[in-house]
Scaffold this active site. Structure first.
Site, PDB file in Angstrom:
ATOM      1  N   LYS A 197      -0.058 -16.133  37.972  1.00 20.29           N
ATOM      2  CA  LYS A 197       0.171 -14.756  38.433  1.00 20.29           C
ATOM      3  C   LYS A 197       0.924 -13.981  37.349  1.00 20.29           C
ATOM      4  O   LYS A 197       2.072 -14.279  37.052  1.00 20.29           O
ATOM      5  CB  LYS A 197       0.999 -14.720  39.720  1.00 20.29           C
ATOM      6  CG  LYS A 197       1.002 -13.303  40.302  1.00 20.29           C
ATOM      7  CD  LYS A 197       2.109 -13.052  41.281  1.00 20.29           C
ATOM      8  CE  LYS A 197       3.384 -12.586  40.656  1.00 20.29           C
ATOM      9  NZ  LYS A 197       3.301 -11.249  40.012  1.00 20.29           N
ATOM     10  N   GLY A 249      11.069 -15.412  34.117  1.00 25.16           N
ATOM     11  CA  GLY A 249      11.472 -14.178  34.782  1.00 25.16           C
ATOM     12  C   GLY A 249      12.985 -14.143  34.925  1.00 25.16           C
ATOM     13  O   GLY A 249      13.717 -14.802  34.178  1.00 25.16           O
ATOM     14  N   SER A 250      13.440 -13.405  35.920  1.00 20.75           N
ATOM     15  CA  SER A 250      14.879 -13.199  36.061  1.00 20.75           C
ATOM     16  C   SER A 250      15.567 -14.432  36.656  1.00 20.75           C
ATOM     17  O   SER A 250      14.941 -15.219  37.383  1.00 20.75           O
ATOM     18  CB  SER A 250      15.131 -11.983  36.949  1.00 20.75           C
ATOM     19  OG  SER A 250      14.543 -12.207  38.207  1.00 20.75           O
ATOM     20  N   THR A 251      16.846 -14.543  36.378  1.00 24.13           N
ATOM     21  CA  THR A 251      17.623 -15.673  36.896  1.00 24.13           C
ATOM     22  C   THR A 251      17.653 -15.635  38.430  1.00 24.13           C
ATOM     23  O   THR A 251      17.561 -16.683  39.081  1.00 24.13           O
ATOM     24  CB  THR A 251      19.052 -15.644  36.307  1.00 24.13           C
ATOM     25  OG1 THR A 251      18.925 -15.828  34.889  1.00 24.13           O
ATOM     26  CG2 THR A 251      19.941 -16.718  36.882  1.00 24.13           C
ATOM     27  N   GLY A 254      14.437 -16.969  39.680  1.00 22.55           N
ATOM     28  CA  GLY A 254      14.411 -18.396  39.315  1.00 22.55           C
ATOM     29  C   GLY A 254      15.201 -19.240  40.310  1.00 22.55           C
ATOM     30  O   GLY A 254      14.766 -20.319  40.725  1.00 22.55           O
ATOM     31  N   GLU A 271      12.257 -20.435  32.699  1.00 24.02           N
ATOM     32  CA  GLU A 271      12.681 -19.666  31.511  1.00 24.02           C
ATOM     33  C   GLU A 271      13.258 -18.358  32.045  1.00 24.02           C
ATOM     34  O   GLU A 271      12.519 -17.470  32.449  1.00 24.02           O
ATOM     35  CB  GLU A 271      11.476 -19.379  30.603  1.00 24.02           C
ATOM     36  CG  GLU A 271      10.761 -20.618  30.093  1.00 24.02           C
ATOM     37  CD  GLU A 271      11.486 -21.276  28.933  1.00 24.02           C
ATOM     38  OE1 GLU A 271      12.510 -20.730  28.478  1.00 24.02           O
ATOM     39  OE2 GLU A 271      11.040 -22.345  28.498  1.00 24.02           O
ATOM     40  N   CYS A 305      14.118 -11.435  26.546  1.00 18.79           N
ATOM     41  CA  CYS A 305      15.085 -12.320  27.187  1.00 18.79           C
ATOM     42  C   CYS A 305      16.137 -12.787  26.194  1.00 18.79           C
ATOM     43  O   CYS A 305      17.301 -12.971  26.540  1.00 18.79           O
ATOM     44  CB  CYS A 305      14.367 -13.527  27.763  1.00 18.79           C
ATOM     45  SG  CYS A 305      13.264 -14.287  26.563  1.00 18.79           S
ATOM     46  N   GLU A 402      22.862  -8.970  32.147  1.00 19.89           N
ATOM     47  CA  GLU A 402      21.644  -8.685  31.380  1.00 19.89           C
ATOM     48  C   GLU A 402      21.126  -7.296  31.757  1.00 19.89           C
ATOM     49  O   GLU A 402      20.942  -6.999  32.934  1.00 19.89           O
ATOM     50  CB  GLU A 402      20.573  -9.739  31.696  1.00 19.89           C
ATOM     51  CG  GLU A 402      19.347  -9.581  30.835  1.00 19.89           C
ATOM     52  CD  GLU A 402      18.206 -10.528  31.228  1.00 19.89           C
ATOM     53  OE1 GLU A 402      17.965 -10.691  32.435  1.00 19.89           O
ATOM     54  OE2 GLU A 402      17.568 -11.082  30.317  1.00 19.89           O
TER      55      GLU A 402
HETATM   56  P1  NAD Z   1      11.215 -10.996  37.731  1.00 24.53           P
HETATM   57  O1  NAD Z   1      11.959 -12.244  38.009  1.00 24.53           O
HETATM   58  O2  NAD Z   1      11.472  -9.814  38.564  1.00 24.53           O
HETATM   59  O3  NAD Z   1       9.650 -11.255  37.814  1.00 24.53           O
HETATM   60  C1  NAD Z   1       9.016 -12.255  37.051  1.00 24.53           C
HETATM   61  C2  NAD Z   1       7.746 -12.673  37.756  1.00 24.53           C
HETATM   62  O4  NAD Z   1       8.092 -13.292  38.988  1.00 24.53           O
HETATM   63  C3  NAD Z   1       6.812 -11.514  38.110  1.00 24.53           C
HETATM   64  O5  NAD Z   1       5.477 -11.934  37.962  1.00 24.53           O
HETATM   65  C4  NAD Z   1       7.136 -11.257  39.583  1.00 24.53           C
HETATM   66  O6  NAD Z   1       6.097 -10.668  40.306  1.00 24.53           O
HETATM   67  C5  NAD Z   1       7.398 -12.675  40.063  1.00 24.53           C
HETATM   68  N1  NAD Z   1       8.242 -12.780  41.253  1.00 24.53           N
HETATM   69  C6  NAD Z   1       9.134 -11.879  41.725  1.00 24.53           C
HETATM   70  N2  NAD Z   1       9.715 -12.356  42.853  1.00 24.53           N
HETATM   71  C7  NAD Z   1       9.175 -13.581  43.094  1.00 24.53           C
HETATM   72  C8  NAD Z   1       9.377 -14.579  44.082  1.00 24.53           C
HETATM   73  N3  NAD Z   1      10.257 -14.403  45.065  1.00 24.53           N
HETATM   74  N4  NAD Z   1       8.675 -15.718  44.006  1.00 24.53           N
HETATM   75  C9  NAD Z   1       7.795 -15.931  43.000  1.00 24.53           C
HETATM   76  N5  NAD Z   1       7.550 -15.012  42.027  1.00 24.53           N
HETATM   77  C10 NAD Z   1       8.236 -13.847  42.068  1.00 24.53           C
HETATM   78  O7  NAD Z   1      11.474 -10.716  36.196  1.00 24.53           O
HETATM   79  P2  NAD Z   1      10.940  -9.506  35.323  1.00 24.53           P
HETATM   80  O8  NAD Z   1      11.760  -8.325  35.638  1.00 24.53           O
HETATM   81  O9  NAD Z   1       9.457  -9.409  35.434  1.00 24.53           O
HETATM   82  O10 NAD Z   1      11.231 -10.049  33.862  1.00 24.53           O
HETATM   83  C11 NAD Z   1      12.435  -9.867  33.250  1.00 24.53           C
HETATM   84  C12 NAD Z   1      13.255 -11.145  33.286  1.00 24.53           C
HETATM   85  O11 NAD Z   1      12.524 -12.207  32.673  1.00 24.53           O
HETATM   86  C13 NAD Z   1      14.529 -11.011  32.496  1.00 24.53           C
HETATM   87  O12 NAD Z   1      15.587 -11.560  33.236  1.00 24.53           O
HETATM   88  C14 NAD Z   1      14.245 -11.847  31.247  1.00 24.53           C
HETATM   89  O13 NAD Z   1      15.396 -12.341  30.628  1.00 24.53           O
HETATM   90  C15 NAD Z   1      13.362 -12.921  31.773  1.00 24.53           C
HETATM   91  N6  NAD Z   1      12.569 -13.538  30.708  1.00 24.53           N
HETATM   92  C16 NAD Z   1      12.902 -14.782  30.272  1.00 24.53           C
HETATM   93  C17 NAD Z   1      12.190 -15.375  29.232  1.00 24.53           C
HETATM   94  C18 NAD Z   1      12.533 -16.752  28.731  1.00 24.53           C
HETATM   95  O14 NAD Z   1      11.735 -17.319  27.985  1.00 24.53           O
HETATM   96  N7  NAD Z   1      13.662 -17.308  29.118  1.00 24.53           N
HETATM   97  C19 NAD Z   1      11.108 -14.709  28.662  1.00 24.53           C
HETATM   98  C20 NAD Z   1      10.792 -13.434  29.132  1.00 24.53           C
HETATM   99  C21 NAD Z   1      11.523 -12.861  30.163  1.00 24.53           C
END
Ligand code: NAD
Length: 493
Positions: A197, A249-251, A254, A271, A305, A402
């Protein structure tokens, strides 16, 4: 005559000049009005019947409509992935799997311009980045992991590596194609099938990649792409027939996912977020360091990130570094992502723009001093000028949290011990950077930094052979390199 020339030069230097626009063309891009879900090798209408708009954040124009997958759609995708795993993909030799992955890599290279432009249109990132970084690196990951597909026994000698099954993969919007490549390439090389996704604001390159999988003749169901919001992601996470979750995605999200899978046998890699320290020692090559700081935080609008969002400058060089930094910021071009001169493109979404503005407001309210260069922002779309804050403390909100935007918080230090303790004083631990003329100082600092990746005299450099991942609240597991393969394997010996 000589006098006249001197005057002309003087006039030229004092005039306010700019680069002429150099726009990347969009003539070669073909987007459908409506995108369905990619399940079992075909585009199928969502059972949900729901579609949502994906927009260009630089103009707020709708680019296309994208299907929103519900629980039944995700179930269909997982069933397709399981069938492909049981009947085709897990039975193929590594050599045969490798052929498909090489083909995908070559097709990405051939269609790189198309992917780059779509990435910039849908995500707001500059064409320079998508053209020179995102898409070439995505192809490089497929090439790299294609090479491992028939060599797993050499990669993990005497451990009898076996595929896991169906991998559920969820990606963010900041590096849409690259994050997908980090996940799909090692999963396929190791014999797993995938339900992926992409982020809701940047689904288009994932859907283009689905078309490319069809062109590559990838067997049906080996990769399935379901678009949608967080709810769609949580259906993948909670599906009982998914064997592994790879999340970037976000902590906050996660942590939610880790809670959901805590009582299951699902493997996971996470990640997550970061708040990286970039450290300039007094003996550093200052011009390179300033360029590295600019690259570290303003690159991709700070939607990185591992962005070096906390800068630590040794006190003795503070004044000169600040002058150089402000001069350099003044020269940054903010604007149309498709203009090849642009350094800082559009913020990915209205939601993210509001988040960044909220943090800038908090920074000011907590007494920090703000600097933003003079620049005219486009009237439509989502924009933030490059921003730095001084007069901040370890306890300032903008130093602790962040922001995920082009906002830098600057502090000073006197001794190495002081900067190590300040740099490590964060719940995150994804990346860091150190600038010094002395190799011994760089090694001393890097070895004490609690971060998954530490760059010495450079910043934001990525390579498929090199593992990437975090400590503490920045996640667990690694992507890239052999470690990235290991995350998709179980070992019977
Ligand atoms: P996000 O966590 O809001 O979303 C990431 C993904 O998760 C999206 O596809 C979203 O639709 C999905 N998602 C949202 N809620 C969910 C749930 N409850 N269950 C399953 N999936 C869900 O993050 P974002 O705003 O899209 O991305 C930014 C974040 O990603 C920042 O915190 C950044 O640091 C992190 N990031 C980390 C890395 C790494 O390699 N560590 C790389 C890129 C981005």
């Amino acid at each position: 005559m000589a006098k006249k020339k001197a005057k002309e030069i003087e006039l030229d230097l004092s005039s306010n000049w700019d680069y002429a626009p150099s726009m990347e063309s969009t003539g070669h891009i073909q987007l459908k009005k409506k995108y369905d879900l990619f399940i079992g090798g075909k585009f199928v209408k969502p059972k949900s019947g729901v579609y949502f708009d994906t927009i260009n954040p630089a103009t707020e124009e709708v680019l296309a409509q994208v299907a929103e997958a519900n629980e039944a759609d995700v179930d269909a995708a997982v069933k397709a992935a399981r069938k492909a795993y049981d009947t085709v993909w897990s039975k193929l030799s590594g050599k045969e799997r490798g052929k498909y992955i090489y083909r995908i890599a070559r097709l990405i290279q051939e269609r790189a311009r198309e992917f780059s432009v779509i990435e910039s249109l849908d995500g707001g990132k500059t064409i320079r980045e998508s053209r020179d970084i995102d898409i070439p690196l995505a192809a490089a990951h497929f090439f790299y992991y294609a090479g491992w597909a028939d060599k797993l026994d050499y990669a993990f000698p005497n451990r009898n590596p076996q595929s896991i099954g169906v991998a559920g993969q969820i990606t963010p919007w900041n590096f849409p194609m690259l994050m997908i490549a980090w996940k799909i390439a090692p999963a396929l090389a190791t014999g797993n099938t995938v339900v992926l996704k992409p982020a809701e604001t940047t689904s288009l390159t994932a859907l283009k990649l689905a078309e490319l999988f069809q062109d590559a003749g990838l067997p049906d169901g080996v990769v399935n792409i379901v678009t949608g919001y967080g709810q769609t992601g949580s259906h993948i996470v909670n599906h009982p027939d998914v064997d592994k979750i790879a999340f970037t995605g976000s902590t906050g999200v996660g942590k939610l996912i880790m809670k959901s899978i805590a009582n299951t046998n699902k493997k996971s890699t996470m990640e997550l977020g970061g708040k990286a320290a970039n450290i300039i020692m007094e003996d550093a090559p200052l011009d390179q360091a300033v360029e590295g700081v600019i690259n570290g935080i303003f690159f991709n609008q700070g939607h990185v990130c591992c962005a070096g969002s906390r800068l630590f400058i040794q006190e003795s060089v503070y004044d000169i570094v600040m002058r150089k930094l402000k001069d350099r910021m003044q020269a940054l071009v903010v604007g149309n992502p498709l203009d090849k001169n642009t350094d800082i493109g559009a913020i990915n979404s209205k939601k993210q723009l509001d988040t960044i503005k909220k943090y800038i407001k908090i920074g000011k309210e907590e007494g920090a001093e703000i600097y933003q260069p003079n620049c005219t922002l486009p009237k439509k779309g989502y924009w933030i000028p490059p921003t730095l804050f001084t007069n901040v403390a370890q306890s300032s909100t903008i130093v602790k949290e962040e922001i995920f935007g082009p906002v830098l918080a600057i502090q000073t230090f006197r001794t190495v011990d002081e900067v190590i303790s300040k740099a490590n004083n964060t719940p995150y631990g994804l990346s860091a950077g150190v600038w010094s003329d002395k190799g011994s100082k760089v090694f001393n600092l890097t070895s004490q930094m609690r971060a998954g990746v530490v760059w010495g005299n450079t910043y934001n450099k990525f390579d498929p052979t090199s593992p990437f991942g975090g400590y503490k609240e920045s996640g667990h597991g690694r992507e890239g390199g052999l470690q990235g393969l290991e995350a998709y394997l179980k070992f019977n010996a």
